[in-house]
Design a protein around this motif. Structure first.
Motif, PDB file in Angstrom:
ATOM      1  N   LEU A  98      27.209  28.940  72.316  1.00 16.74           N
ATOM      2  CA  LEU A  98      27.888  28.665  73.577  1.00 16.74           C
ATOM      3  C   LEU A  98      29.318  28.169  73.332  1.00 16.74           C
ATOM      4  N   ASP A  99      29.485  27.305  72.354  1.00 15.28           N
ATOM      5  CA  ASP A  99      30.821  26.782  72.037  1.00 15.28           C
ATOM      6  C   ASP A  99      31.746  27.905  71.545  1.00 15.28           C
ATOM      7  N   LEU A 100      31.206  28.802  70.696  1.00 14.29           N
ATOM      8  CA  LEU A 100      32.005  29.915  70.197  1.00 14.29           C
ATOM      9  C   LEU A 100      32.416  30.854  71.332  1.00 14.29           C
ATOM     10  N   GLN A 101      31.496  31.101  72.249  1.00 10.28           N
ATOM     11  CA  GLN A 101      31.810  32.009  73.355  1.00 10.28           C
ATOM     12  C   GLN A 101      32.794  31.378  74.336  1.00 10.28           C
ATOM     13  N   GLU A 147      34.839  39.506  81.013  1.00  7.84           N
ATOM     14  CA  GLU A 147      33.692  39.803  81.875  1.00  7.84           C
ATOM     15  C   GLU A 147      32.379  39.592  81.131  1.00  7.84           C
ATOM     16  N   ILE A 148      32.327  40.091  79.884  1.00  5.87           N
ATOM     17  CA  ILE A 148      31.088  39.977  79.107  1.00  5.87           C
ATOM     18  C   ILE A 148      30.803  38.528  78.726  1.00  5.87           C
ATOM     19  N   LEU A 149      31.868  37.813  78.299  1.00  2.00           N
ATOM     20  CA  LEU A 149      31.675  36.421  77.892  1.00  2.00           C
ATOM     21  C   LEU A 149      31.256  35.546  79.058  1.00  2.00           C
ATOM     22  N   THR A 150      31.792  35.781  80.230  1.00  2.00           N
ATOM     23  CA  THR A 150      31.405  35.005  81.409  1.00  2.00           C
ATOM     24  C   THR A 150      29.912  35.166  81.691  1.00  2.00           C
ATOM     25  N   LYS A 151      29.417  36.397  81.546  1.00  2.00           N
ATOM     26  CA  LYS A 151      27.991  36.657  81.746  1.00  2.00           C
ATOM     27  C   LYS A 151      27.149  36.014  80.650  1.00  2.00           C
ATOM     28  N   CYS A 152      27.607  36.138  79.384  1.00  2.00           N
ATOM     29  CA  CYS A 152      26.853  35.570  78.253  1.00  2.00           C
ATOM     30  C   CYS A 152      26.805  34.044  78.323  1.00  2.00           C
ATOM     31  N   ILE A 153      27.907  33.428  78.692  1.00  2.75           N
ATOM     32  CA  ILE A 153      27.943  31.965  78.779  1.00  2.75           C
ATOM     33  C   ILE A 153      26.947  31.476  79.814  1.00  2.75           C
ATOM     34  N   ALA A 154      26.867  32.186  80.949  1.00  2.00           N
ATOM     35  CA  ALA A 154      25.895  31.794  81.982  1.00  2.00           C
ATOM     36  C   ALA A 154      24.468  31.918  81.444  1.00  2.00           C
ATOM     37  N   GLU A 155      24.206  32.964  80.645  1.00  2.00           N
ATOM     38  CA  GLU A 155      22.857  33.152  80.085  1.00  2.00           C
ATOM     39  C   GLU A 155      22.523  32.055  79.081  1.00  2.00           C
ATOM     40  N   TRP A 156      23.479  31.693  78.195  1.00  2.00           N
ATOM     41  CA  TRP A 156      23.202  30.662  77.197  1.00  2.00           C
ATOM     42  C   TRP A 156      23.077  29.280  77.837  1.00  2.00           C
ATOM     43  N   GLU A 157      23.842  29.042  78.894  1.00  2.00           N
ATOM     44  CA  GLU A 157      23.698  27.772  79.619  1.00  2.00           C
ATOM     45  C   GLU A 157      22.320  27.680  80.268  1.00  2.00           C
ATOM     46  N   ALA A 188      44.603  35.271  77.354  1.00  2.00           N
ATOM     47  CA  ALA A 188      45.914  35.810  76.968  1.00  2.00           C
ATOM     48  C   ALA A 188      46.066  37.278  77.362  1.00  2.00           C
ATOM     49  N   ALA A 189      45.115  37.840  78.106  1.00  2.00           N
ATOM     50  CA  ALA A 189      45.156  39.259  78.463  1.00  2.00           C
ATOM     51  C   ALA A 189      46.433  39.620  79.224  1.00  2.00           C
ATOM     52  N   GLU A 190      46.828  38.834  80.195  1.00  2.00           N
ATOM     53  CA  GLU A 190      48.030  39.124  80.991  1.00  2.00           C
ATOM     54  C   GLU A 190      49.291  39.064  80.135  1.00  2.00           C
ATOM     55  N   ASP A 191      49.290  38.179  79.136  1.00  2.00           N
ATOM     56  CA  ASP A 191      50.452  38.105  78.238  1.00  2.00           C
ATOM     57  C   ASP A 191      50.613  39.399  77.449  1.00  2.00           C
ATOM     58  N   MET A 197      49.635  46.677  72.422  1.00  2.00           N
ATOM     59  CA  MET A 197      49.529  45.574  73.388  1.00  2.00           C
ATOM     60  C   MET A 197      48.576  45.912  74.527  1.00  2.00           C
ATOM     61  N   TYR A 198      48.591  47.164  74.990  1.00  6.07           N
ATOM     62  CA  TYR A 198      47.680  47.555  76.074  1.00  6.07           C
ATOM     63  C   TYR A 198      46.217  47.543  75.619  1.00  6.07           C
ATOM     64  N   LYS A 199      45.989  47.920  74.352  1.00  4.75           N
ATOM     65  CA  LYS A 199      44.625  47.860  73.813  1.00  4.75           C
ATOM     66  C   LYS A 199      44.123  46.413  73.765  1.00  4.75           C
ATOM     67  N   LYS A 200      44.984  45.490  73.320  1.00  6.45           N
ATOM     68  CA  LYS A 200      44.604  44.072  73.305  1.00  6.45           C
ATOM     69  C   LYS A 200      44.317  43.575  74.715  1.00  6.45           C
ATOM     70  N   TYR A 201      45.126  44.054  75.677  1.00  9.73           N
ATOM     71  CA  TYR A 201      44.913  43.653  77.078  1.00  9.73           C
ATOM     72  C   TYR A 201      43.547  44.102  77.575  1.00  9.73           C
ATOM     73  N   ASN A 202      43.215  45.386  77.320  1.00  5.25           N
ATOM     74  CA  ASN A 202      41.918  45.919  77.779  1.00  5.25           C
ATOM     75  C   ASN A 202      40.748  45.224  77.068  1.00  5.25           C
ATOM     76  N   LYS A 203      40.933  44.944  75.766  1.00 10.51           N
ATOM     77  CA  LYS A 203      39.875  44.257  75.020  1.00 10.51           C
ATOM     78  C   LYS A 203      39.620  42.861  75.579  1.00 10.51           C
ATOM     79  N   CYS A 204      40.670  42.111  75.836  1.00 17.10           N
ATOM     80  CA  CYS A 204      40.511  40.756  76.394  1.00 17.10           C
ATOM     81  C   CYS A 204      39.938  40.799  77.804  1.00 17.10           C
ATOM     82  N   LYS A 205      40.354  41.796  78.569  1.00 15.57           N
ATOM     83  CA  LYS A 205      39.858  41.913  79.943  1.00 15.57           C
ATOM     84  C   LYS A 205      38.350  42.174  79.954  1.00 15.57           C
ATOM     85  N   ASN A 206      37.897  43.104  79.103  1.00 14.11           N
ATOM     86  CA  ASN A 206      36.462  43.410  79.021  1.00 14.11           C
ATOM     87  C   ASN A 206      35.678  42.227  78.446  1.00 14.11           C
ATOM     88  N   ALA A 207      36.296  41.580  77.422  1.00 12.81           N
ATOM     89  CA  ALA A 207      35.621  40.428  76.810  1.00 12.81           C
ATOM     90  C   ALA A 207      35.419  39.312  77.815  1.00 12.81           C
TER      91      ALA A 207
END
Length: 577
Positions: free
Chosen positions: A322-325, A401-411, A334-337, A389-399
């Protein structure tokens, strides 16, 4: 108070009084370090408990019935073979020490009369229970002590039983005034009265020494030179008479929460300021009251050690993930940056060349039009840097969404593990532990439960109470029972109670749509508070109709959501009445 020689004398006097010639009917071993004998004499039948554990070693009579393991240990099987049917013919306290010797007579396999001795040593962590023959040749012992464990005294089958070495102290039972005054004169006056009593006289606990000092001086920490021999002997003599005449007054010190915190064979007056002194008719009822909760917790801890370890490890792993996620989620902010840097590269691409490491430009998207520095990879073309830079943006954007879901599951997983641990802390029987094991097995922890095989068992029933208004109340013991109570047994118009934002039992007030009295609500809510992890004088408890309680698809046992609820603040209670 430690179980001293004086307490041993008090206990043995009670056993001699009612069970001096008792017959042994059963031998039980509910714990690894406890043996219970069911003894019978006349119309009386009780349990004789030999507890030689490190936490609360003692010898006592008891009326408490304990759950026993399905497979008896080897020492229990040996005692059943040797002792069942034998009769007690003598009970001896050896050398005024914490050693009780029970002489037993019975018949061997050939039908000849034989004599055996069961020796109980209450020596703190060295406590032991030893079976010998008539000549005190050791047959077996609950704790085998070989040469590797002790080079001073071994307890091994075939060896002669040897009494532990004496400390050279005097027996206080037959001390007269002249001997007392002599020892008083010889003892250093700069030491305390408590040291004088416990150093010179054997078998006296520190608590009793404090009590005698308090009765003589009004304080418990007094130097011997500040207390005359006359005043000290004036309280020593009545205490001596209590032991010689077996006039004991078993009592316990009760704290402000109603729990016993200390015990003694005589009334302790110096502790009355911090609690109430409660008298008991005998040491058996005193020990049952004092050790009942301690023994329950110790039994559960022993039998549930693997579960406690499993839950503890699972919580540690889950918290680490949970801490790592959460840290990864912060990094994904940093996706918008990255998107902005890609846009700036495209906007200024006509000025850029391959091999540049950075460039400065004006950010016209910001109303303040600041000058910003954009870092580039000199190995890539300007267009490739923009794509990077656009690839990093898409990766952070997808991450994100996934991390928000995973954090809720681990909590949710942490909440579930906390609820299982709460159920484990309130388990009272082996069946409760079996049900919790089964729940963990079905919840995905099978791979971490070594050699687990689902057991055939009859499920335990939830706690049942009746309110002052006559309404039935059920309290779940574990998450499986909680689900069953809420979604199978309860009607939609019954009332559901649960401690607010904390692990605890589901509590159902069966009212079938009726409106119970305010007192009924309070009693049900107090049970929900009492059967949870909540502490304090007032605890928040949510309640609503069962129809408002829902279980999300795929949720762990015991997890529910609810709406249109009310909250009451009540005092926690374990029972009603």
């Amino acid at each position: 108070m430690a179980f001293d020689a004086c307490m041993m004398r008090a206990v043995l006097s009670e056993i001699r009084k009612d069970f001096g010639e008792a017959k042994i009917e059963k031998v039980l071993q509910p714990q690894n370090d406890e043996v219970d004998l069911v003894i019978h004499q006349g119309k009386l039948s009780r349990r004789l408990i030999f507890n030689v554990g490190p936490n609360a070693p003692r010898l006592q009579l008891s009326d408490t019935v304990k759950e026993n393991p399905q497979t008896p240990p080897m020492f229990c099987m040996l005692l059943r073979k040797k002792l069942i049917g034998c009769r007690i013919v003598d009970i001896e306290q050896r050398d005024f020490d914490r050693i009780a010797v029970f002489t037993l007579t019975g018949f061997d396999d050939m039908g000849y009369r034989m004599e055996q001795k069961l020796i109980c040593e209450i020596m703190g962590k060295y406590a032991n229970l030893i079976l010998t023959d008539a000549d005190e040749k050791i047959v077996s012992a609950l704790k085998i002590i070989d040469f590797a464990a002790s080079t001073v005294r071994q307890v091994l089958p075939g060896l002669r039983y040897v009494t532990p070495a004496s400390q050279g102290k005097l027996c206080p039972l037959d001390v007269d005034k002249s001997v007392f005054e002599q020892k008083y004169a010889e003892f250093p006056k700069e030491k305390t009265v408590e040291k004088f009593i416990t150093t010179v006289w054997g078998g006296i606990a520190t608590q009793i020494a404090h009590e005698l000092c308090f009765r003589a001086t009004g304080k418990i920490d007094v130097l011997l030179g500040e207390c005359s021999s006359e005043s000290l002997y004036s309280v020593f003599l009545p205490w001596q008479e209590v032991l010689n005449e077996n006039r004991y007054a078993p009592s316990a010190l009760i704290d402000k929460n109603g729990k016993p915190t200390d015990y003694s064979y005589m009334e302790i007056t110096y502790s009355a300021a911090v609690g109430e002194v409660k008298r008991y008719p005998d040491t058996a009822s005193l020990f049952d009251a004092y050790f009942e909760e301690k023994d329950r917790l110790e039994r559960i801890h022993q039998r549930a050690h693997d579960l406690i370890q499993l839950i503890s490890n699972a919580k540690t792993r889950t918290q680490k993930k949970l801490d790592l996620q959460k840290q990864a989620l912060l990094d994904s902010e940093a996706a918008e940056d990255y998107k902005k840097q890609g846009d700036l590269i495209i906007a200024n691409i006509y000025l850029l060349k391959r091999g540049m490491e950075r460039f400065d430009c004006v950010d016209y998207a910001d109303e303040n039009c600041p000058t910003v520095t954009v870092n580039l990879d000199k190995r890539l073309t300007p267009a490739q840097n923009a794509q990077r830079m656009y690839k990093k943006y898409n990766k952070c954007k997808n991450a994100k969404e996934i991390l928000t879901k995973c954090i809720a599951e681990w909590e949710a997983e942490l909440i579930y593990l906390d609820s299982v641990y709460d159920c484990l802390s309130r388990a009272v029987s082996e069946i409760d532990l079996v049900q919790i094991r089964e729940e963990l097995y079905r919840s995905g922890y099978a791979s971490r439960m070594k050699d687990y095989r689902p057991a055939k068992f009859k499920p335990s029933k939830p706690y049942e109470f009746v309110t002052s208004g006559g309404y039935r109340v059920l309290v779940g013991k574990n998450n499986t029972q909680n689900d069953s109570l809420t979604f199978k047994e309860a009607g939609k118009l019954d009332l559901w109670f649960h401690v607010k934002d904390m692990p605890g039992s589901h509590v159902i007030l069966f009212c079938n749509g009726e409106e119970p009295s305010e007192n009924d609500y309070t009693e049900a809510a107090s049970l929900a508070a009492g059967h949870s992890q909540a502490t304090g004088d007032l605890v928040a408890v949510d309640y609503t109709r069962v129809k408002n309680v829902k279980k999300p698809a795929g949720a762990k046992p015991g997890y529910v959501i609810y709406h249109t609820n009310y909250t009451a603040f009540v005092k926690p209670r374990k029972t009603l009445g």
